[in-house]
Each structure stands twice: as structure tokens, then as C-alpha cells.
Scaffold this active site. Structure first.
Site, mmCIF file in Angstrom:
data_model
loop_
_atom_site.group_PDB
_atom_site.id
_atom_site.type_symbol
_atom_site.label_atom_id
_atom_site.label_comp_id
_atom_site.label_asym_id
_atom_site.label_seq_id
_atom_site.Cartn_x
_atom_site.Cartn_y
_atom_site.Cartn_z
ATOM 1 N N ARG A 285 12.839 2.405 -12.175
ATOM 2 C CA ARG A 285 12.205 2.035 -13.440
ATOM 3 C C ARG A 285 13.284 2.025 -14.521
ATOM 4 O O ARG A 285 14.285 2.747 -14.426
ATOM 5 C CB ARG A 285 11.107 3.027 -13.813
ATOM 6 C CG ARG A 285 9.985 3.150 -12.783
ATOM 7 C CD ARG A 285 8.986 4.224 -13.211
ATOM 8 N NE ARG A 285 7.879 4.342 -12.269
ATOM 9 C CZ ARG A 285 7.838 5.202 -11.240
ATOM 10 N NH1 ARG A 285 8.873 6.015 -11.036
ATOM 11 N NH2 ARG A 285 6.799 5.258 -10.436
ATOM 12 N N LYS B 244 8.564 9.222 -13.265
ATOM 13 C CA LYS B 244 7.165 9.117 -13.667
ATOM 14 C C LYS B 244 6.331 10.147 -12.904
ATOM 15 O O LYS B 244 6.484 10.305 -11.693
ATOM 16 C CB LYS B 244 6.649 7.702 -13.383
ATOM 17 C CG LYS B 244 5.274 7.421 -13.972
ATOM 18 C CD LYS B 244 4.893 5.970 -13.791
ATOM 19 C CE LYS B 244 3.546 5.669 -14.427
ATOM 20 N NZ LYS B 244 3.159 4.253 -14.240
ATOM 21 N N HIS C 148 11.636 -4.936 -14.941
ATOM 22 C CA HIS C 148 10.803 -4.338 -13.888
ATOM 23 C C HIS C 148 10.685 -5.253 -12.669
ATOM 24 O O HIS C 148 10.356 -4.785 -11.569
ATOM 25 C CB HIS C 148 9.417 -4.020 -14.453
ATOM 26 C CG HIS C 148 8.739 -2.878 -13.757
ATOM 27 N ND1 HIS C 148 9.191 -1.576 -13.820
ATOM 28 C CD2 HIS C 148 7.636 -2.838 -12.956
ATOM 29 C CE1 HIS C 148 8.406 -0.788 -13.109
ATOM 30 N NE2 HIS C 148 7.452 -1.530 -12.573
ATOM 31 N N ARG D 178 12.691 -4.099 -9.748
ATOM 32 C CA ARG D 178 12.039 -3.053 -8.944
ATOM 33 C C ARG D 178 11.047 -3.676 -7.966
ATOM 34 O O ARG D 178 11.002 -3.306 -6.789
ATOM 35 C CB ARG D 178 11.350 -2.061 -9.878
ATOM 36 C CG ARG D 178 10.559 -0.946 -9.199
ATOM 37 C CD ARG D 178 10.095 0.039 -10.265
ATOM 38 N NE ARG D 178 8.967 0.869 -9.850
ATOM 39 C CZ ARG D 178 9.078 2.038 -9.244
ATOM 40 N NH1 ARG D 178 10.271 2.507 -8.925
ATOM 41 N NH2 ARG D 178 8.006 2.750 -8.929
ATOM 42 N N HIS E 106 5.858 6.514 -5.780
ATOM 43 C CA HIS E 106 4.420 6.289 -5.965
ATOM 44 C C HIS E 106 3.623 7.480 -5.431
ATOM 45 O O HIS E 106 3.918 7.994 -4.348
ATOM 46 C CB HIS E 106 3.969 5.034 -5.209
ATOM 47 C CG HIS E 106 4.395 3.765 -5.860
ATOM 48 N ND1 HIS E 106 4.415 2.552 -5.196
ATOM 49 C CD2 HIS E 106 4.821 3.495 -7.121
ATOM 50 C CE1 HIS E 106 4.829 1.601 -6.022
ATOM 51 N NE2 HIS E 106 5.073 2.156 -7.194
ATOM 52 N N TYR F 184 2.746 -4.756 -2.436
ATOM 53 C CA TYR F 184 3.911 -5.520 -1.990
ATOM 54 C C TYR F 184 3.675 -6.223 -0.656
ATOM 55 O O TYR F 184 4.388 -7.145 -0.306
ATOM 56 C CB TYR F 184 5.150 -4.610 -1.917
ATOM 57 C CG TYR F 184 5.510 -4.081 -3.286
ATOM 58 C CD1 TYR F 184 6.007 -4.931 -4.270
ATOM 59 C CD2 TYR F 184 5.314 -2.740 -3.620
ATOM 60 C CE1 TYR F 184 6.293 -4.463 -5.546
ATOM 61 C CE2 TYR F 184 5.603 -2.264 -4.888
ATOM 62 C CZ TYR F 184 6.085 -3.122 -5.840
ATOM 63 O OH TYR F 184 6.366 -2.673 -7.105
#
Length: 278
Positions: A133, A158, A222, A225, A248, A257
């Protein structure tokens, strides 16, 4: 505006990330700009509902931005002013099913090769190389680079979680060249006056590289990524490893994805292939 200062202080105390503090503060500023004729203490639930309704219908805001607006307003009124407003119903119920933009490998190559500045190339190469990120890459310190184990430590990403990502051989070579020229002291990427590099500068670097590469896709930093994850999936990397690399919490987030990967789709023959044209 004192209410913004108080709001920022609260978010800092609650240990929100820099990017979240910025997003929420800007969202609250928009809210009070639109309702400029009322003192915050006198704003009621109906005022908030009308504001969100207007933003959705008239300004056609995205669901993501709607969540930011409601989240910021909820924290301000319920935790700062102690209003105890029930605002959860203002969050969007149906998640958006927009697929993120992805650059293919040839586009990534053109993009990175268009950059002459060594620091700029190193920044974007690192983001793509490890699927980071923007908020994570500017927080990396020199001590987070482990060249012996070929790992990069992402500290408090995150969700306030630490994780490790791979350090590619090509990236290490590039980073060593960059270090010799720029000699950063604490952060891997620093501004002209020291301290961590700004997110806005990284965005400007990417925008200029996109322009020079003549890539017309609506891409952002982004996107690198998203491209990282998609290219790993297409090369056969297990989706749970990709989940871990991206940081995640849920595999469901990573599964988007599978919809972006072209490897399986391109192998399927269209029924048109069996039609003979006259």
C-alpha cells in the site's frame, strides 16, 4: 476550525493510521462545509440523513466514500459530542462489485522503464515488487530491509499488523544503487528536508510515469498492488500466500483477484471459434 483539531486528536488517541485520519478529517470537513449554517451541537439525525442522501443522489459518490463520510460523522458525534446517534443504517447495504484496474506485465515494464530518477523508480518498483500500500511504502525504515533473509518487514500495516514480504533480487540491486546516491538516514525514502517521503509526491511520480508511458487505463498507485496480486495468481501462486503477502484479514478480500486473472479465461475457447465464416 477547532472541531477538526479536536477530531484529529481523538483519532490519534484511538491510534488510527495516518491515511485514515486524513480521509476522515477531509470527510468531516466536507460535511460541515455543506451544513455551514448550523452549530455542530444543534445538528440532528435528520440533518445527517439529508446530507448523505444529497451526496448519494446529487453528487453520485461511491459506496467507499459514503462509508468514509458516515464513519467520520459517526465518530465525531458519538465519541466526541456523546450524541449516541444510530447511524449504521446510513452505510450502503450492497457492496460495489467494481473490479480494480490492473496493468499487464508489459505495461509495468514500460511504466518503470520510463522513469529516469533513481529514487522515483525505486519507490514504484518496491510497491509493485511486494504489493505494498502507498501508506506502507513511505513508512519503511532502513532497518526494515533484511537483505540476508531477503525480506522486508512491514511494521503496523493496515489493521495494525506486522508482516513480512519478499525482497526481490532486482529490487535489492536497485535499492543499493539508490542508497549510494541519496544516503537516506532513517526512512528508506525521505523528503528533501529529511523525514518520510510524502504520499502526494508518490502519487505525482506515478501520474507522470503513466503519462510518459502513454498508458490510457485509469490507474493509480494502488493499481501496482492489484497488478502484483493478479500476476502472482496468474503464475500459479497459492491464493492464501497472496493473502498473507497483501496483509488481508479475510481470504474473501483476496479472492477478487481470481476475477482479474486472465490466465484461465484466455485458455477457454469461445463458441465463435467453431463457426466457419463464408
Amino acid at each position: 476550525m477547532n472541531y477538526l483539531d479536536d477530531f484529529k486528536k481523538l483519532l490519534i488517541i484511538k491510534r488510527y493510521s495516518y491515511s485514515t485520519i486524513k480521509s476522515y478529517t477531509n470527510a468531516l470537513k466536507v460535511f460541515f462545509t455543506k451544513i455551514s449554517n448550523k452549530n455542530p451541537e444543534n445538528i440532528n439525525l435528520s440533518d445527517i440523513e439529508q446530507f448523505i442522501n444529497k451526496m448519494v443522489i446529487d453528487d453520485n459518490i461511491s459506496q467507499a466514500y459514503q462509508k468514509v463520510l458516515v464513519g467520520a460523522i459517526k465518530i465525531y458525534f458519538n465519541e466526541l459530542l456523546r450524541k449516541n446517534y444510530k447511524l449504521n443504517y446510513l452505510y450502503p447495504d450492497r457492496p460495489e462489485k467494481k473490479l480494480p484496474v490492473v496493468l499487464d506485465k508489459s505495461e509495468i515494464q514500460i511504466l518503470l522503464n520510463s522513469i529516469q530518477n533513481l529514487k522515483h523508480k525505486a519507490i514504484l518498483s518496491l510497491i509493485y515488487s511486494a504489493g505494498l500500500r502507498l501508506s506502507e511504502v513511505i513508512e519503511i525504515k532502513l532497518t526494515d530491509i533484511d537483505s540476508k533473509r531477503m525480506l522486508i518487514k512491514i511494521v503496523q500495516g493496515k489493521g495494525k499488523k506486522d508482516r513480512y514480504v519478499m525482497l526481490a533480487e532486482k529490487l535489492l540491486v536497485l535499492l543499493r544503487e539508490y542508497y549510494k546516491e541519496y544516503k537516506p538516514k532513517e526512512y528508506l525514502f525521505e523528503g528533501q528536508k529529511g523525514g518520510k517521503y510524502s504520499a502526494r509526491s508518490v502519487q505525482a511520480i506515478f501520474k507522470e510515469a503513466l503519462r510518459k508511458s502513454n498508458i490510457k487505463k485509469k490507474a493509480s498507485v494502488h493499481t501496482l498492488r492489484h497488478s502484483f496480486a493478479t500476476h502472482l495468481l496468474e503464475s500459479g501462486t497459492d491464493i492464501r500466500i497472496i493473502q498473507q503477502l497483501l496483509g488481508h484479514n479475510s481470504i474473501k478480500t483476496t479472492q477478487i483477484y481470481t476475477q482479474l486473472s486472465s490466465s484461465k479465461i484466455s485458455e477457454i475457447k469461445s463458441p465463435l471459434e467453431y463457426i466457419e465464416f463464408i
